[in-house]
Scaffold this active site. Structure first.
Site, PDB file in Angstrom:
ATOM      1  N   ASN A  72       7.115  -6.086   4.778  1.00  0.00           N
ATOM      2  CA  ASN A  72       7.463  -5.009   3.854  1.00  0.00           C
ATOM      3  C   ASN A  72       8.803  -4.382   4.216  1.00  0.00           C
ATOM      4  O   ASN A  72       9.226  -4.492   5.356  1.00  0.00           O
ATOM      5  CB  ASN A  72       6.373  -3.920   3.913  1.00  0.00           C
ATOM      6  CG  ASN A  72       5.272  -4.180   2.902  1.00  0.00           C
ATOM      7  OD1 ASN A  72       5.534  -4.657   1.808  1.00  0.00           O
ATOM      8  ND2 ASN A  72       4.043  -3.842   3.275  1.00  0.00           N
ATOM      9  N   CYS A  97       1.949 -10.271  -1.891  1.00  0.00           N
ATOM     10  CA  CYS A  97       1.294  -8.976  -1.695  1.00  0.00           C
ATOM     11  C   CYS A  97      -0.129  -9.114  -2.203  1.00  0.00           C
ATOM     12  O   CYS A  97      -0.382  -9.864  -3.147  1.00  0.00           O
ATOM     13  CB  CYS A  97       2.027  -7.913  -2.504  1.00  0.00           C
ATOM     14  SG  CYS A  97       1.233  -6.288  -2.402  1.00  0.00           S
ATOM     15  N   ASP A  98      -1.042  -8.382  -1.571  1.00  0.00           N
ATOM     16  CA  ASP A  98      -2.435  -8.491  -2.007  1.00  0.00           C
ATOM     17  C   ASP A  98      -2.787  -7.523  -3.134  1.00  0.00           C
ATOM     18  O   ASP A  98      -3.850  -7.635  -3.733  1.00  0.00           O
ATOM     19  CB  ASP A  98      -3.381  -8.270  -0.819  1.00  0.00           C
ATOM     20  CG  ASP A  98      -3.117  -6.955  -0.115  1.00  0.00           C
ATOM     21  OD1 ASP A  98      -2.081  -6.331  -0.382  1.00  0.00           O
ATOM     22  OD2 ASP A  98      -3.963  -6.545   0.703  1.00  0.00           O
ATOM     23  N   HIS A 104       4.779  -3.498  -5.434  1.00  0.00           N
ATOM     24  CA  HIS A 104       4.239  -2.132  -5.373  1.00  0.00           C
ATOM     25  C   HIS A 104       4.748  -1.271  -6.542  1.00  0.00           C
ATOM     26  O   HIS A 104       4.809  -0.050  -6.436  1.00  0.00           O
ATOM     27  CB  HIS A 104       4.557  -1.447  -4.027  1.00  0.00           C
ATOM     28  CG  HIS A 104       3.848  -2.085  -2.862  1.00  0.00           C
ATOM     29  ND1 HIS A 104       3.944  -1.605  -1.570  1.00  0.00           N
ATOM     30  CD2 HIS A 104       3.025  -3.163  -2.785  1.00  0.00           C
ATOM     31  CE1 HIS A 104       3.220  -2.357  -0.756  1.00  0.00           C
ATOM     32  NE2 HIS A 104       2.653  -3.321  -1.475  1.00  0.00           N
ATOM     33  N   TYR A 159      -0.061   1.576  -6.156  1.00  0.00           N
ATOM     34  CA  TYR A 159       1.086   2.265  -5.558  1.00  0.00           C
ATOM     35  C   TYR A 159       1.816   3.174  -6.547  1.00  0.00           C
ATOM     36  O   TYR A 159       2.581   4.050  -6.151  1.00  0.00           O
ATOM     37  CB  TYR A 159       2.076   1.264  -4.941  1.00  0.00           C
ATOM     38  CG  TYR A 159       1.657   0.846  -3.553  1.00  0.00           C
ATOM     39  CD1 TYR A 159       2.163   1.489  -2.424  1.00  0.00           C
ATOM     40  CD2 TYR A 159       0.725  -0.169  -3.363  1.00  0.00           C
ATOM     41  CE1 TYR A 159       1.760   1.128  -1.160  1.00  0.00           C
ATOM     42  CE2 TYR A 159       0.312  -0.535  -2.096  1.00  0.00           C
ATOM     43  CZ  TYR A 159       0.829   0.116  -0.989  1.00  0.00           C
ATOM     44  OH  TYR A 159       0.422  -0.241   0.268  1.00  0.00           O
ATOM     45  N   ARG A 208      -7.170   1.225  21.040  1.00  0.00           N
ATOM     46  CA  ARG A 208      -8.229   0.659  21.867  1.00  0.00           C
ATOM     47  C   ARG A 208      -8.276  -0.868  21.703  1.00  0.00           C
ATOM     48  O   ARG A 208      -8.410  -1.605  22.675  1.00  0.00           O
ATOM     49  CB  ARG A 208      -9.576   1.286  21.485  1.00  0.00           C
ATOM     50  CG  ARG A 208     -10.628   0.829  22.418  1.00  0.00           C
ATOM     51  CD  ARG A 208     -11.911   1.587  22.435  1.00  0.00           C
ATOM     52  NE  ARG A 208     -12.918   0.641  22.905  1.00  0.00           N
ATOM     53  CZ  ARG A 208     -14.018   0.351  22.243  1.00  0.00           C
ATOM     54  NH1 ARG A 208     -14.297   0.952  21.110  1.00  0.00           N
ATOM     55  NH2 ARG A 208     -14.860  -0.543  22.728  1.00  0.00           N
TER      56      ARG A 208
HETATM   57  C1  G6P Z   1      -1.660  -3.160   1.140  1.00  0.00           C
HETATM   58  C2  G6P Z   1      -0.266  -3.501   0.720  1.00  0.00           C
HETATM   59  C3  G6P Z   1       0.596  -3.809   1.925  1.00  0.00           C
HETATM   60  C4  G6P Z   1       0.596  -2.616   2.837  1.00  0.00           C
HETATM   61  C5  G6P Z   1      -0.836  -2.247   3.209  1.00  0.00           C
HETATM   62  C6  G6P Z   1      -0.875  -0.938   3.942  1.00  0.00           C
HETATM   63  O1  G6P Z   1      -2.284  -4.259   1.702  1.00  0.00           O
HETATM   64  O2  G6P Z   1      -0.223  -4.596  -0.152  1.00  0.00           O
HETATM   65  O3  G6P Z   1       1.885  -4.119   1.502  1.00  0.00           O
HETATM   66  O4  G6P Z   1       1.331  -2.862   4.004  1.00  0.00           O
HETATM   67  O5  G6P Z   1      -1.627  -2.103   2.072  1.00  0.00           O
HETATM   68  O6  G6P Z   1      -2.145  -0.751   4.470  1.00  0.00           O
HETATM   69  P1  G6P Z   1      -2.340   0.102   5.779  1.00  0.00           P
HETATM   70  O7  G6P Z   1      -3.752  -0.084   6.144  1.00  0.00           O
HETATM   71  O8  G6P Z   1      -1.363  -0.441   6.790  1.00  0.00           O
HETATM   72  O9  G6P Z   1      -1.988   1.509   5.381  1.00  0.00           O
HETATM   73 MN    MN Z   2       1.879  -5.150  -0.420  1.00  0.00          MN
END
Ligand code: G6P
Ligand code: MN
Length: 446
Positions: free
Chosen positions: A144, A165-166, A195, A244, A275
């Site tokens: 990212n 991206c998911d 996003h 987003y 941890r």
């Molecule tokens: C999703 C987005 C990613 C991002 C992540 C953040 O998976 O597609 O681009 O980095 O969320 O998640 P987090 O758990 O790191 O806040």
């Molecule tokens: Mn993403």
């Protein structure tokens, strides 16, 4: 098939490895090379992978290295999932912006811009080394801010770098399930930037099911995006935005909620993961699983709280987005298995408002020749406005990183729709420069 994972000590690597273990088809990945600057984090991930592989016949062989050139040599696919400055850097990105009263988020607004400024010089170096050492490899970029990073890398690698991206897959899966249809059988007319995209049609056997869904309050508010945006707003724009977009459409609420929180998301994740990365006894896999669940449960929790959206659905806690897109993309290319996936690629006319080299997030046709964007419906004017503004921001970040121009960095911040003053943009950059040594390359202070 040889896969190299850059950012091999990253928390999501076991998701990718699990997907590889489940893949029993021909042409599967047989060798995985993990590369990371931090050998100790990589060793922890190595322990998780070893546990995952226990009892699995022909599990992909895992090798680790801290040498980039060694990692790239001989690779067929390179997954890039690095975090320049680590979660500590992310926490700074988020905190400083929030202290200044604007959105402080990993990839959106001021935080995302600074993350891009920090990451691009490293991504650029990686792209050059790939071009020199593994010119036939395909680079799958998760790093990212994925759209900006993919576009910067495409300047060296052309169409051999593909961003993923998911979030669009997750959206597609949730909408399909709300409609009671098979996610594999729907055509998602989704377009925008990473996003920053909108689902404008859901076609099944020639019929668009989205207008019907938009009229059904119960179905709409049964899934994450419906809860976040509210049925009325979705009807008003006639589309379902990527989650987003909450940071744009509900900016005040998002900023207020984040400022009221005890710590930023980055700081919370540092605590959650401490941890896991330091524990040396017991099952690394079990600890990884419980830490992962904790992370998923708290994902975008403040946004949901800010608009009274309640808890995250349990089906969203099970992953299956990120690593499945990566695997599907790799298989389609390696085995010439034709498929359609929503990916970040060069535009080539898919979104009329942007030039051909702008990286966009749209459905793509994928086969052994790579990923090609498909024609999608035009963006509505409000979406086109945002996409054009944010692409100008991305371009300013790329310019700043390529030339070291501090002016371009200030411009990136100042023209972002969520940064409301030029003076603030200057102050933000100064504060970030004080805390983030990776921005030291910017020249032309005035
Ligand atoms: C999703 C987005 C990613 C991002 C992540 C953040 O998976 O597609 O681009 O980095 O969320 O998640 P987090 O758990 O790191 O806040
Ligand atoms: Mn993403």
């Amino acid at each position: 098939m040889r896969l190299t994972i850059l950012g091999g000590g990253g928390f999501r690597v076991p998701l990718v490895y699990r997907a590889l273990l489940e893949d029993r088809g021909k042409g599967r990945v047989t060798h995985v090379t993990l590369y990371d600057l931090d050998a100790s984090r990589m060793a922890t991930i190595g322990r998780v992978l070893a546990e995952q592989a226990e009892g699995v016949a022909d599990a992909p062989e895992v090798r680790v290295t801290t040498d980039l050139d060694e990692a790239l040599t001989g690779a067929d696919f390179v997954f890039s999932a690095i975090r320049v400055g680590g979660l500590e850097g992310r926490a700074v990105d988020e905190r400083v912006a929030l202290q200044e009263g604007v959105l402080g988020q990993e990839t959106v607004g001021a935080g995302g811009i600074v993350y891009g400024l920090r990451t691009l010089p490293v991504a650029d170096h990686i792209a050059r080394r790939v071009a020199a050492l593994a010119p036939d490899a395909w680079v799958i970029n998760f790093t990212n801010p994925a759209g900006t990073v993919t576009e910067a890398m495409s300047r060296h690698l052309g169409d051999r770098v593909i961003g993923i991206c998911d979030s669009p897959v997750g959206l597609g899966r949730r909408v399909a399930s709300a409609l009671g249809v098979d996610p594999a059988a729907v055509w998602l007319d989704y377009a925008g930037l990473n996003h920053l995209g909108w689902l404008r049609a859901v076609r099944v056997e020639g019929r668009d099911l989205l207008p019907g869904l938009l009229q059904d309050d119960d179905a709409l508010t049964s899934f994450e995006e419906g809860k976040l945006f509210g049925a009325e707003w979705l009807r008003t724009i006639g589309a379902i935005p990527n989650e987003y977009l909450h940071y744009y459409y509900f900016n005040r609420e998002a900023v207020t909620a984040a400022r009221a929180a005890r710590q930023t998301r980055g700081a919370l994740l540092i605590d959650q993961q401490r941890r896991f990365y330091t524990e040396t006894t017991g099952s690394a896999l079990a600890l990884w699983e419980s830490t992962r669940l904790e992370r998923e449960t708290t994902y975008m929790a403040e946004n949901r709280e800010a608009v009274g959206a309640g808890e995250r659905e349990s089906c969203d806690l099970e992953s299956g987005g990120y690593e499945q897109v990566a695997l599907a993309l790799m298989r389609a290319i390696a085995l010439d298995e034709r498929t359609t996936l929503i990916l970040n690629v060069r535009n080539r006319g898919s979104i009329a408002a942007l030039d051909g080299d702008a990286v966009v997030e749209v459905p793509c046709f994928v086969d052994a020749n790579g990923a090609r964007p498909l024609a999608v419906d035009p963006l509505p004017d409000h979406a086109q406005g945002l996409v054009t503004s944010v692409k100008a921001v991305e371009r300013a970040i790329i310019e700043a990183a390529a030339t070291g121009s501090r002016q371009a960095a200030v411009r990136a911040l100042a023209v972002h729709p969520l940064v409301d003053s030029v003076k603030l943009a200057g102050r933000l950059l100064e504060r970030y420069e004080q805390e983030l040594p990776q921005l030291g390359y910017l020249r032309g202070r005035n």
